[in-house]
Design an enzyme around this catalytic site. Structure first.
Site, PDB file in Angstrom:
ATOM      1  CE1 TYR A 146      59.863  43.214 -47.860  1.00 50.14           C
ATOM      2  CE2 TYR A 146      59.223  44.503 -45.940  1.00 50.14           C
ATOM      3  CZ  TYR A 146      59.000  44.112 -47.245  1.00 50.14           C
ATOM      4  OH  TYR A 146      57.928  44.608 -47.932  1.00 50.14           O
ATOM      5  CE  LYS A 159      60.206  45.564 -51.127  1.00 54.86           C
ATOM      6  NZ  LYS A 159      59.649  45.806 -52.478  1.00 54.86           N
ATOM      7  CG  PHE A 211      46.398  42.678 -49.550  1.00 59.67           C
ATOM      8  CD1 PHE A 211      45.042  42.944 -49.538  1.00 59.67           C
ATOM      9  CD2 PHE A 211      47.250  43.478 -48.784  1.00 59.67           C
ATOM     10  CE1 PHE A 211      44.540  43.998 -48.772  1.00 59.67           C
ATOM     11  CE2 PHE A 211      46.758  44.511 -48.024  1.00 59.67           C
ATOM     12  CZ  PHE A 211      45.404  44.779 -48.029  1.00 59.67           C
TER      13      PHE A 211
END
Ligand code: UDP
Length: 320
Positions: A149, A153, A11
């Site tokens: 997540y 990160k 996206f």
């Protein structure tokens, strides 16, 4: 400029490719089409400055070859979306840690400049707002998939930062808060494309929890413009920047706004987090960025408000 975008069929990556081609850069995209879609870049495949390579950032030979050939790398490839992270925690961790390690390793080998896309998930459950880049991270147990997540990160950020500090590899870290716009799919959990789809079909709108949790949404055009400016800004190297909107909205408020804009007959239904995601799931109550640092560095200022964002998503959903 020769640019490599990992995750460039996703996206955000595909909008970035459009923008860079528009200013005359040569763009190579590496994407394994796991969450990215070929349709996102199909319209630029005829451009002589564009190359699409289907493959994974875990493939060292491929990443080596592509990094060697380019001037700069936008590293956007990642497993994203709360729903995906909770459903496929192992694959997500491997892509987000090993994959980034691979990209950084090659960027170090060829001494290329890299921009690492990080996330507001870094701040975890810190509900202080607006959050600035130095704020603490407050995370739940590592046994809860959602925090994987944020943790992955954080590893990416540390690697990027330490490559800069220790080896002088030019790295820029950008923490993206909720980003929305055309081409985003609701399949991995993202709330606006999901609500818009439900509203257009007059189906129930699935508000998770009590709906009082809040978010700020930035249009992808503003996100991508900021990424390019930060990449081009010499002084951004070795730094981390929040990029996001400060127009805060509760999730139930968002659902009502979408019903209004689409003139939908949909009703709100409230679904407990345990049912929506998994037993013991923890959400952030609030997430508002402090963007003073990006404002000082590149004059960051959102140009499209929430209503404009929703309308662009509605238009995209109606045309696809
Ligand atoms: N959400 C919701 N219904 C949905 C999808 C998401 O109420 O069908 C909520 C979700 O629980 C969260 C917010 O909307 O509180 C934003 O979710 P999203 O996954 O878009 O982004 P993130 O949680 O990463 O901010």
């Amino acid at each position: 400029m020769k640019v490599l975008i990992t995750g460039g069929a996703g996206f955000i990556g595909s909008h970035l490719a459009d923008e860079l081609l528009g200013r005359g850069d040569e763009v190579a995209v590496l994407d394994d089409l796991s969450t990215g879609r070929f349709e996102n870049v199909e319209h630029i495949t005829g451009d002589k400055n564009f190359e699409f390579v289907e493959g994974t950032i875990l493939n060292g030979t491929l990443v080596d070859k592509l990094v060697e050939r380019c001037d700069v790398v936008y590293h956007l490839a990642a497993a994203v979306g709360v729903d995906l992270i909770v459903r496929k925690p192992l694959e997500s961790l491997i892509t987000n840690i090993k994959g980034s390690e691979m990209v950084l390793d090659m960027v170090h080998r060829y001494h290329k400049k890299v921009l690492i896309a990080s996330t507001s998930e870094i701040y975890g459950k810190n509900v202080n707002g607006p959050l600035n880049e130095d704020h603490d991270r407050i995370l739940g147990s590592p046994l809860k998939s959602r925090w994987g997540y944020s943790t992955a990160k954080a590893v990416d950020e540390m690697l990027a930062y330490i490559y800069w500090r220790q080896k002088k590899v030019p790295t820029v870290i950008v923490r993206l808060f909720n980003t929305v716009g055309p081409r985003q799919t609701g399949a991995y959990g993202m709330v606006i494309p999901r609500f818009v789809k439900q509203a257009l079909k007059d189906e129930d709108i699935t508000v998770y929890g009590d709906g009082k949790q809040s978010r700020c949404f930035l249009h992808v055009k503003d996100t991508v413009g900021s990424l390019i400016k930060l990449m081009d800004k010499g002084a951004a190297v070795g730094n981390v920047f929040n990029i996001g909107s400060q127009e805060e909205v509760s999730i139930e408020g968002l659902a009502r706004k979408i019903i209004d804009i689409t003139k939908s007959k949909s009703k709100l239904v409230y679904i407990p987090y345990d049912k929506a995601y998994e037993e013991g799931f923890e959400d952030m109550r609030r997430r508002v960025p402090d963007t003073a640092k990006a404002r000082a560095a590149i004059g960051f200022k959102p140009t499209i408000d929430l209503e404009g964002i929703i309308k662009s998503v509605v238009e995209y959903a109606e045309s696809s």
